[in-house]
Design an enzyme around this catalytic site. Structure first.
Site: not given
Ligand SMILES: Cc1cc2nc3c(=O)[nH]c(=O)nc-3n(C[C@H](O)[C@H](O)[C@H](O)COP(=O)(O)OP(=O)(O)OC[C@H]3O[C@@H](n4cnc5c(N)ncnc54)[C@H](O)[C@@H]3O)c2cc1C
Length: 504
Positions: A16, A50-51, A79, A344
């Site tokens: 990424t 993923e978040a 989200k 977080e």
């Protein structure tokens, strides 16, 4: 770094971080330098992550990425925040929303009025009931925010939950389309200038030598250039953040595709639940000093809500960061620069922050030292602030059911965090930031969600009469409920807006 123009940037790593860097440099600094990325398929990428945080939307927009296309390729969901379960106490649940609580009156934030009502003995609902993002999340609804600031539907933001294995290839297509070059191969040697210490070239397993002017280390946890070749020390923060492993195991989705990530307290850490369009990501982040790998794997199997679609996969890490992220002509981005557990969802944000700073401070052949110092100041600030925010979640617990929770509850915390907690507890005030992540609502959500209630409030909150304040908050709550009820079911919205592409 010697003062010369950067004509060629070499990026080591195609996860990424690597492809975000390549795509951003190619798009935002077109023609400034050639971009050459080297990655090794045999080594692979970390493949979790993923978040995200809402900031990723600005990054994508700058790259010209169309949201619905991106979401359908990466099988993404929306989200609205993160649900924390079993943190302050077992049985507790609160949402850290992307958006504000209520509406302030003038300069005074809503939570000051809420505190005044509570301290006057008025029965007020929990703060999260005055948040659009929390209310929609709890009802499993989603709609894009309004751009009209008069509407309640403008008071929330959102991020994405996506398949980490699909994001890098999506960015790769963009970067290569803009002229970035890719070479497959394993870096086995790093050649440095004897005088300046700058990196001159990297050598691949087959003997190919790749020279460059600026090297971006996106090699993941091994930190091949910054850590190994340049020897930049790692600042270890595990005394505050003792989790050092995770076991990840995706499963079929058994219940709702929620528009939020869940972080659920476990005996020696916590587990994530991240619903995507085609599956649900699960993982147990734990401290190996308190639980064995086998026990952790068994726990995640037992907790996953649906049929597993892969065996549990073990990942090892250490909390902390390199002392400096930019040294000589080497900039580390992503895991090569440091790691803070994904509580977080901050890692991809940190990648983005580093890329933004690199673009803004891209070497222009002059004054390189002050550019590097400024870059390192910005990155340190981001890491330090996130570190304190994460520690707050552990420290502000009353759990004493396992040795792990005993440890984190009673451990000494950084002075910077102790001061923030003191200010909030006494006056309901959140330390103000001009730069960086996690503004007031984030801190307020975690403080109050985990039982740190303000004893005082902004004196200007005393101006309205108690009656009018009580009536105003009741009306606000009803308006939020009505506005949230107009949003469609989350999955129904996705199916209309960005249904996932089926594999070819
Ligand atoms: C358990 C866990 C959960 C996470 N969850 C989240 C989350 O929810 N949200 C979030 O924002 N982040 C999360 N992260 C972090 C996120 O996964 C990473 O920040 C992100 O994937 C970027 O990783 P990277 O590109 O820096 O490294 P990697 O994905 O590890 O990529 C490293 C690259 O370097 C290459 N490489 C390495 N050595 C060599 C070599 N010798 N020669 C050539 N190439 C080489 C590899 O092939 C690969 O291409 C999580 C991380 C972990 C460990």
């Amino acid at each position: 770094m010697t003062d010369h123009q950067v004509r060629k940037v070499v990026i080591v790593g195609g996860g990424t971080s690597g492809w975000m860097t390549a795509a951003a440099l190619a798009k935002l600094l077109p023609g400034r330098a050639r971009i050459h990325l080297v990655e090794s398929e045999a080594i692979g990428i970390v493949g979790v992550g993923e978040a995200t945080l809402p900031h990723i939307r600005a990054f994508n927009e700058r790259l010209g990425i169309a949201e619905a296309d991106f979401m359908s390729w990466t099988r993404a969901t929306f989200k609205l925040g993160i649900e924390f379960r079993d943190w302050g106490r077992i049985g507790d649940s609160y949402v850290h929303p992307f958006g504000t609580f209520g509406r302030g009156l003038g300069d005074v934030d809503f939570h000051h009025y809420w505190t005044r009502l509570a301290s006057a003995g008025v029965a007020v609902p929990p703060l999260e009931q005055f948040s659009m993002a929390c209310t929609m999340a709890r009802e499993n609804r989603f709609a894009l925010p309004s751009t009209d600031p008069r509407e309640l539907a403008s008071t929330f933001g959102y991020a994405y939950q996506f398949d980490a294995l699909l994001f890098a290839p999506y960015l790769r297509a963009i970067a290569e389309g803009l002229g970035a070059r890719r070479t497959e191969g394993r870096v086995v040697a790093v050649d440095r200038d004897g005088d300046s210490g700058d990196i001159r070239a990297i050598t691949l397993e087959g003997g190919e030598r790749i020279e460059g002017d600026l090297f971006v280390d996106c090699s993941g946890f091994r930190s091949l250039l910054l850590g190994e070749a340049l020897g930049e020390p790692f600042e270890d923060w595990s005394r505050w953040l003792p989790a050092d492993r995770a076991v990840a195991m995706p499963c079929r989705t058994g219940t709702a595709v929620t528009p939020y990530t869940s972080a659920i307290g476990m005996p020696a850490g916590w587990r994530w639940r991240i619903p995507l369009q085609h599956r649900t990501g699960n993982g147990y982040v734990y401290a190996s000093a308190f639980v064995s790998d086998d026990e952790a794997a068994a726990a995640i199997r037992a907790a996953a809500e649906g049929e597993p679609i892969a065996e549990p996969r073990l990942l090892r890490f250490r909390a902390g960061r390199r002392a400096r992220s930019w040294v000589n002509n080497c900039v580390a981005v992503g895991l090569a620069s440091g790691f803070l557990e994904p509580l977080e969802s901050t890692s991809i944000y940190l990648v983005q922050a580093a890329i933004t700073a690199l673009v803004e401070l891209f070497p222009d052949g002059s004054d390189a030292r002050s550019d590097r110092d400024e870059f390192n100041r910005l990155i340190d600030m981001e890491y330090d602030r996130i570190r304190d925010f994460l520690i707050l979640h552990y420290h502000a617990t009353t759990r004493s059911d396992t040795p792990f929770w005993d440890y984190v509850r009673t451990m000494p915390i950084p002075d910077t965090l102790a001061d923030k907690i003191d200010l909030f507890r006494r006056r309901g005030r959140v330390v103000k930031y001009r730069e960086g992540v996690f503004l007031d609502a984030s801190w307020i959500a975690v403080y109050t969600g985990q039982g740190i209630m303000p004893e005082g409030y902004d004196p200007r909150a005393d101006l309205p009469s108690l009656d009018s304040l009580a009536r105003g908050t009741e009306t606000l709550r009803a308006d939020i409920l009505r506005s949230a009820a107009q949003a469609p079911d989350h999955l129904a919205f996705i199916n209309g807006y960005c249904p996932m592409r089926q594999a070819a």
